[in-house]
Design a protein around this motif. Structure first.
Motif, PDB file in Angstrom:
ATOM      1  N   GLN A  50     -10.264   7.867   1.788  1.00 16.31           N
ATOM      2  CA  GLN A  50      -8.869   7.472   1.570  1.00 16.31           C
ATOM      3  C   GLN A  50      -7.943   8.453   2.285  1.00 16.31           C
ATOM      4  O   GLN A  50      -8.315   9.602   2.531  1.00 16.31           O
ATOM      5  CB  GLN A  50      -8.559   7.494   0.073  1.00 16.31           C
ATOM      6  CG  GLN A  50      -9.428   6.597  -0.774  1.00 16.31           C
ATOM      7  CD  GLN A  50      -8.771   5.280  -1.056  1.00 16.31           C
ATOM      8  OE1 GLN A  50      -7.603   5.223  -1.360  1.00 16.31           O
ATOM      9  NE2 GLN A  50      -9.528   4.212  -0.959  1.00 16.31           N
ATOM     10  N   VAL A  76      -5.040   5.060   0.582  1.00 17.47           N
ATOM     11  CA  VAL A  76      -5.495   3.757   1.074  1.00 17.47           C
ATOM     12  C   VAL A  76      -6.758   3.990   1.894  1.00 17.47           C
ATOM     13  O   VAL A  76      -6.957   5.076   2.433  1.00 17.47           O
ATOM     14  CB  VAL A  76      -4.425   3.053   1.935  1.00 17.47           C
ATOM     15  CG1 VAL A  76      -3.204   2.710   1.128  1.00 17.47           C
ATOM     16  CG2 VAL A  76      -4.054   3.870   3.155  1.00 17.47           C
ATOM     17  N   PRO A  96      -0.972   6.867   2.526  1.00 13.91           N
ATOM     18  CA  PRO A  96      -0.462   5.836   3.425  1.00 13.91           C
ATOM     19  C   PRO A  96       0.667   6.371   4.307  1.00 13.91           C
ATOM     20  O   PRO A  96       1.459   7.210   3.884  1.00 13.91           O
ATOM     21  CB  PRO A  96       0.035   4.737   2.490  1.00 13.91           C
ATOM     22  CG  PRO A  96       0.100   5.327   1.146  1.00 13.91           C
ATOM     23  CD  PRO A  96      -0.770   6.537   1.122  1.00 13.91           C
ATOM     24  N   GLU A 124       0.790  -1.227   0.000  1.00  8.50           N
ATOM     25  CA  GLU A 124       0.000   0.000   0.000  1.00  8.50           C
ATOM     26  C   GLU A 124       0.827   1.285   0.000  1.00  8.50           C
ATOM     27  O   GLU A 124       0.307   2.348  -0.308  1.00  8.50           O
ATOM     28  CB  GLU A 124      -0.932   0.025   1.227  1.00  8.50           C
ATOM     29  CG  GLU A 124      -1.773  -1.221   1.428  1.00  8.50           C
ATOM     30  CD  GLU A 124      -2.802  -1.439   0.341  1.00  8.50           C
ATOM     31  OE1 GLU A 124      -3.164  -0.479  -0.371  1.00  8.50           O
ATOM     32  OE2 GLU A 124      -3.250  -2.589   0.187  1.00  8.50           O
TER      33      GLU A 124
END
Length: 187
Positions: free
Chosen positions: A117, A79, A120, A73
């Motif tokens: 989202q 993510v 990350p 990811e």
């Protein structure tokens, strides 16, 4: 007319170069964060090996799951919040193994039902620093983590201040997060 079209083409190329430069800067910052996180976690496992070898083995498995997240990811633009928060919970679980009952960690992250989202590894740096600079092995310490979602993501990470703060220099974590936030959200 030729000058107009050339100028327009030049502007498009300039915009494309700026966008590519932005992406390269973000990638560079992400690659600095991953080793920073990995080094801190390996240091935690190293400390745990002497205390409880069986827990150290379990911790290696936890680290393996975390590294899978980073590999799968970490290079994405975003993510799901649920995956990011699961990564954070695993990290906190790993850290709790290292510290005594004198450290109280409070997490207020409800299950995320929204399909939003996040970049990350954006929040983990704050939590790492809370552990690194706010925990004492001798005295009562705390870390409070709170996440709320409304129109925006509201993240709070507070910690007690260790009597003798870690004076280590050269950390890049918070500097990188600030740069990433500036590049992504122009704050």
């Amino acid at each position: 007319v030729k000058l107009y079209f050339k100028s327009r083409n030049d502007q498009k190329k300039l915009k494309q170069l700026e966008n590519e430069n932005l992406q390269q800067q973000l990638e560079y910052l992400k690659y600095q964060i991953n080793p920073h996180f990995f080094m801190n976690t390996l240091n935690n496992i190293h400390a745990l090996v002497d205390i409880d070898p069986e827990k150290a083995k379990d911790t290696i498995l936890e680290l393996s799951r975390m590294m899978r997240f980073i590999l799968d990811e970490g290079d994405k633009k975003g993510v799901p919040l649920s995956k990011e928060f699961e990564f954070i919970r695993t990290y906190i679980h790993l850290m709790r193994l290292r510290y005594t009952d004198k450290v109280k960690v409070t997490i207020n992250m409800h299950k995320i039902l929204v399909d939003k989202q996040i970049q990350p590894l954006m929040l983990i740096t704050f939590i790492e620093n809370a552990f690194k600079h706010g925990i004492s092995y001798q005295h009562e310490s705390f870390i409070d983590i709170k996440v709320e979602i409304s129109d925006k993501l509201l993240f709070s990470c507070r910690n007690s201040k260790a009597e003798k703060a870690n004076e280590e220099k050269g950390g890049v974590g918070l500097t990188n997060v600030k740069k990433r936030l500036n590049l992504l959200y122009e704050i």
